[in-house]
Write a protein that holds these residues in place. Sequence first.
Motif, mmCIF file in Angstrom:
data_model
loop_
_atom_site.group_PDB
_atom_site.id
_atom_site.type_symbol
_atom_site.label_atom_id
_atom_site.label_comp_id
_atom_site.label_asym_id
_atom_site.label_seq_id
_atom_site.Cartn_x
_atom_site.Cartn_y
_atom_site.Cartn_z
ATOM 1 N N ARG A 26 118.081 -31.014 36.957
ATOM 2 C CA ARG A 26 119.547 -30.153 37.037
ATOM 3 C C ARG A 26 120.340 -31.078 35.981
ATOM 4 O O ARG A 26 120.371 -32.419 36.452
ATOM 5 N N PRO A 27 121.173 -30.388 35.130
ATOM 6 C CA PRO A 27 121.976 -30.991 34.352
ATOM 7 C C PRO A 27 123.231 -31.558 34.964
ATOM 8 O O PRO A 27 123.965 -32.435 34.688
ATOM 9 N N ASP A 28 123.446 -30.699 36.200
ATOM 10 C CA ASP A 28 124.713 -31.359 36.853
ATOM 11 C C ASP A 28 124.614 -32.348 37.519
ATOM 12 O O ASP A 28 125.323 -33.330 37.589
ATOM 13 N N LYS A 29 123.261 -32.665 38.033
ATOM 14 C CA LYS A 29 122.954 -33.917 38.638
ATOM 15 C C LYS A 29 123.157 -35.045 37.881
ATOM 16 O O LYS A 29 123.611 -36.290 38.068
ATOM 17 N N THR A 30 122.369 -34.715 36.765
ATOM 18 C CA THR A 30 122.317 -35.643 35.758
ATOM 19 C C THR A 30 123.752 -36.017 35.105
ATOM 20 O O THR A 30 123.849 -37.387 35.105
ATOM 21 N N ALA A 31 124.654 -35.206 34.697
ATOM 22 C CA ALA A 31 126.038 -35.300 34.306
ATOM 23 C C ALA A 31 126.587 -36.283 35.580
ATOM 24 O O ALA A 31 127.141 -37.190 35.115
ATOM 25 N N ALA A 32 126.573 -35.839 36.695
ATOM 26 C CA ALA A 32 127.343 -36.875 37.651
ATOM 27 C C ALA A 32 126.866 -37.928 37.939
ATOM 28 O O ALA A 32 127.612 -38.996 37.920
ATOM 29 N N ALA A 33 125.358 -38.175 37.518
ATOM 30 C CA ALA A 33 124.929 -39.720 37.583
ATOM 31 C C ALA A 33 125.462 -40.529 36.659
ATOM 32 O O ALA A 33 125.825 -41.603 36.677
ATOM 33 N N ILE A 34 125.698 -39.806 35.353
ATOM 34 C CA ILE A 34 125.923 -40.477 34.180
ATOM 35 C C ILE A 34 127.517 -40.974 34.326
ATOM 36 O O ILE A 34 127.890 -42.192 34.095
ATOM 37 N N LEU A 35 128.346 -40.026 35.051
ATOM 38 C CA LEU A 35 129.738 -40.194 35.369
ATOM 39 C C LEU A 35 129.705 -41.516 36.329
ATOM 40 O O LEU A 35 130.892 -41.902 36.520
ATOM 41 N N GLU A 36 128.913 -41.516 37.164
ATOM 42 C CA GLU A 36 128.979 -42.634 38.201
ATOM 43 C C GLU A 36 128.532 -43.852 37.597
ATOM 44 O O GLU A 36 128.868 -44.819 38.003
ATOM 45 N N GLY A 37 128.003 -43.985 36.293
ATOM 46 C CA GLY A 37 127.981 -45.179 35.666
ATOM 47 C C GLY A 37 126.437 -45.512 35.425
ATOM 48 O O GLY A 37 125.852 -46.492 35.194
ATOM 49 N N ARG A 38 125.509 -44.545 35.606
ATOM 50 C CA ARG A 38 123.965 -44.658 35.627
ATOM 51 C C ARG A 38 123.636 -44.167 34.345
ATOM 52 O O ARG A 38 124.492 -43.712 33.496
ATOM 53 N N ILE A 39 122.204 -44.333 33.896
ATOM 54 C CA ILE A 39 121.864 -43.890 32.575
ATOM 55 C C ILE A 39 120.539 -42.866 32.998
ATOM 56 O O ILE A 39 119.860 -42.862 33.825
ATOM 57 N N ALA A 40 120.705 -41.969 31.975
ATOM 58 C CA ALA A 40 119.715 -40.773 32.039
ATOM 59 C C ALA A 40 118.968 -40.905 30.852
ATOM 60 O O ALA A 40 119.073 -41.614 29.809
ATOM 61 N N ILE A 41 117.549 -40.755 31.156
ATOM 62 C CA ILE A 41 116.490 -40.878 30.167
ATOM 63 C C ILE A 41 115.973 -39.431 29.873
ATOM 64 O O ILE A 41 115.307 -38.739 30.866
ATOM 65 N N LEU A 42 116.135 -38.871 28.652
ATOM 66 C CA LEU A 42 115.669 -37.405 28.641
ATOM 67 C C LEU A 42 114.340 -37.581 27.591
ATOM 68 O O LEU A 42 114.403 -38.408 26.740
#
Lengths: 520, 381, 369
Positions: free
Chosen positions: A265-281
């Motif tokens: 889910r992009p929304d979950k990923t975006a929320a995670a990034i906004l939390e300060g976490r890092i996404a790996i695509l």
Amino acid sequence: MRIGKKEDNGQNDRMPSMAGKEIDSDHDVFLKHSLSSNIKLLNRYVSKDADVVFRFLKLLDGQQNAVLVYVDNLADNQSIQQHIIAPILKEFGKAKGVLPGPVKIDRLKDSVVTARCVAETNKLNECVLEIFKGNTVFILDGSNRALIFTTPGWKTRDQDEPLGEPSIRGPRDSFIESLQENIVRVRRRIRDSGLTVKKYSLGRRTKTEVAVMYLSGVANQKIVDELDHRITKIDTDSIVASGYIEQFIEDNILTVFPQVQYSERPDKTAAAILEGRIAILVDNTPFVLIVPTVFSMFIQAPDDYYDRWIYSTFIRCIRYVAILISLFLPAFYVSLISFHQGLIPTRLVIFAAATREGIPFPALIEALIMEVTLEILREAGVRLPKSIGQAVGIVGGLVIGEAATNAGIVSPVMVIIVALTAVSSFSIPQYSIGISMRILRFFIIFAAGVFGLYGVVMAFLMVTANLTKLRSFGLDYMSPLAPFRMGDMKDFLIRLPMPAMKRRPRTLKNRDEKRQGDED
Amino acid sequence: MKAKKISAFTLIIIMFTCAACWDRHEVEELGLVVAMAVDKESGSDDKFTMTTQFVNPNGVREPETGFKDSKAYFNLSRSGESIFETLQDFDIVSSRIPNFEHLNIIVISQEAAKSIDVYRFVHTLLAFWEVPRNAYVLISESEARSLLSREPELEHMPAFEIDRMVTTETGTSKKQFKRSLGDLAKDFAAGSSVAVQKVSFEESIALKGAAIICGKEYKLLGFLDERETEGLNWLNGNAVLSSISIEEKESGNVINTTLNIKKHKIEPKIKDDRISFKVSIIAEGDITENWSETSDVMESEFLRGIEVQISDEMEKRIYDTLDALQKKFKADVAYFWKTVRSTDFRLWEEIKDDWDDIFSEADIEVNVDFHTRGFHNRTSR
Amino acid sequence: MGNHKDTVTSRQVTIAVFSLVIGAGILTVSREVVDTVQTPDAWISVLLAGLLTMIAGAMSVILCNRYPGRTIFQFSKEVVGPVIGTVANTIAILYFIFIAGFETRILSEIVSTYLLHRTPEKVLMITFIWVATYQAIGGINPILKAFEIYFPIVIVLLVGILLLSMRKFEIINILPFFGNGITPLLKGVGSSLTIYAGYEIIFVTTAWMEKPKDAMKSLFKGLILTTVINTAVVLITIGVMSIDEIKNLAWPTSSLVAEIYLPGGFIENYKLFFIIIWMISIYTTFLGVQYLAAVGISQNFPVKYRNALFAILPFIYLVALVPHDLGEVFIMGSAVGYTWLGIGLVVPMLFLVISLIRGNKKGGRAKQK
């Protein structure tokens, strides 16, 4: 030797200049000035591939030759026609009206061709690499530099609803297999200039493109660096899917608990990034990895934030109860029924004894039989085509349970307990933790079957021991429960109303903690 | 490091596989004993008979498969001289090992209670047989064993029926308040005498009256009848929602009210060598039946009159009870001793061995204050 | 690896103190103190003992704060010199091993009595020790985190059980206060003090705290909570059981739970919850002292923490096997208590005095292993 290479980027996603590992030799082979020699060089690698196309061009009425090399359908034929061949031929096809002298490659690159030229190279292996990436290589007679144009043309699937993570109130778009498309989906949600995209190329033979996204200025730089370190350390042949990467970068491979989260889910990923976490695509995978992850994040679902806090808090509590049930219920049943009948109410004991009359197996074996059967059914349900799979799961469970009870192999109480347990484990949002629970459950049931309640308690202690020792990228896995951080508890068991969640989770030790309040 | 991990792991695996699940006993293999009866072996002085009531789960609830059983329980009896040995003997006669963890009811017959040391019995059960502390103890007027054989009407087995009867909080104070094994243990440990429920078997099982077990030798002394038990319940404040009937002085008609003990207090007064007690009870109730034709219950004068009469009647009954306790049995089952101990500990330590005698000589003054508001929810008539 | 990577939070110290102190003692203290005091106000002794422990604890914190960043094993040599320091450390290590063995034995006794009658005690002991060792390998931080996880479970169930017992609580059983004067109560303090053993964890955690200034507050919070719980347990046990019956009970607190009765409540036997709490409490105590012993060895001798941890296992096991029967187990318990009076109470006070005499010593943080 460094395998992957990254490039720091703001808005421009340029293709990085290559430093990929050699295809087969250790030294670079350079292009020559003569076209025919270059073609010969290329043919060393591509002559075996029937789908590599050599499109010859004659410029200046045949005075100068050029060739375009690409893979059929991997590169976009139409784009090649329109944006490369047409402009070139229009400009330089005839000799008339053109300044005398051979065509210079720079002129072509800068003023004629309308396709995007992403690189120039004089190395053979880079050319080959680019061809297999779906780009077009243009070689001009007289120049030892090849131009590389971006022309990706493969088809990807249309996006679906995220199948593994349905949401009641959330957006329905999901990631697909194209890396750039996925990056775009995240960008649409975070329009901040701090959003950083770093690219890597992993896998010696797959050369899979991997993008790492985070909010610079918010995310903890130490974690970013650590992640970079781990990714660049990956040295393997193939990275087919994001799961491969997860297994290379996680902290502890010996535990049942996942330390990396993944999502479609992009929304979950975006929320995670906004939390300060890092996404790996990862290219070719719709599942995006999110690090660092702690235990509580596996139990949170995006829906928790889209609904009102009362509802979310209630559902979260139910989820926690469900986790406890899915872990401990069968074990408790086995231990109390087989060992400590004195600890349960008299009526219950009589009831249990009555229902178990005639059952040939001890409670432990019964439980294990049922659990194993259920696991097999579940796996079968996944493998079968969608339409049959669901039915098999339900019908199989019911029918087998019913038949087994009637045959007197298992007691009806056990069937109910196992069913309840299974249903409880389905309520966990993240599938990977669900699997952990299933594995642990077997261990705890076994402990209960050998040592009764003492076994259950000891098993619980062991599980806690494992959990407390786990770290994910330097963070304690059991935050915010242990070490206890009051501030983060706002989002743990309960979920306080949005206006109350002013800070990002302190667990992550982000740079910028404020979510609400004054802008700085 | 690695070697240690592996060896630790292996050890644990070995341990689990070698484990023989020593303690596993499946629930359907249990011989659940829910009631026990103690009788004196007829004809012999030393021996007594223990009867245990086992549960047959299939009789309680029919299983899906298998045979249908109608009887939910069965009784077994053994005789012997030692309680422990007799209980162990049950292993021989039953296909399932008796399990006392759910023992609910213990009935001791009159004769048995007069000859065995009840405290020792209680102590043995608690110490070795994992009998729950809240098993209830009753003394039966006749043979205890027959109580367990009587086919119950509403419940699955006699044990449950008796248990229901014991635990229900009823509206009558003629039944002594339930005493559990734990309660007995506590009181006996302090050397106190105990009043236990008495059960008798006429047309049906009846729980009325109380049995007095003395605190010195822990043997049965005798019984209190219903009236006396009522008085005892009021004294101890155990009467909740009971009722009382009196004959109204003027008209001679019967008036009945509900009775709720609001406050009960026993105050010891220690002067020189004499101990005396002052008992104050405040009770409340509504008039439920008024057979009088002339008086109007809404009249406050009438009500006050009733109040006085009821108070007097209660006092009289309590005095009767105290009479029985002090003179007839010389047993303090109303915990007067606790009040002494809580006032003057040192004195108690001195006199506690002679308490029964001191108690029987003590002056006890009873004062009951009864209030009523009138009818419950209807006016006159 | 046995030492800290992160720092220790104040909350963790509070919980650690609570977790270590509440252990085997809470099960038997009612009987022991009533046996000594013989009056219904015996719970006052427990309260006084708690206060006394708080004083000792406060002195220990002051002592530790004079040597910031160093555990007692490290600075004891500075206080009394290298020779006596090493001797003192070794005695402490032996003492911790002693407690660990005792706790193991108690656990196997209770589990054997109430849960698994026929399982050989040795198996129970070995599994218990292994599980704790598995946790202890990770070092102080996972241990403290584990304490934090168990704490709410223990507290909630404990308080719940105490509240449920109130139904059978009779005030008359705890009267009169001071019926026999204060002397027996003071004697009772002696037997109650033993259950407060365990606060020694602060000798080690203070060195690694995020905010060492909060050490005193954390200690007090932990000890106050412990004292309240201990006193409540004894008070309620006396109120429900009365002093005469308590003397007959091997495990009074467990029998207290057996007395709980809720009309209509379908859970008849609350022993289930109690046994769970209590197993976890003993486990936390054991874990704490095992860690202290291993850390002590690793800081006193050139042995790595992990090896020390494994090395002491056989000794713990041997200690656990020493008593022959339940009576001897209780004697061992008293022995633990009296040793604690010496080591946990007297020695810190002595050290503090000596340290003060020697003048202000403010050292820097020791090198982190």
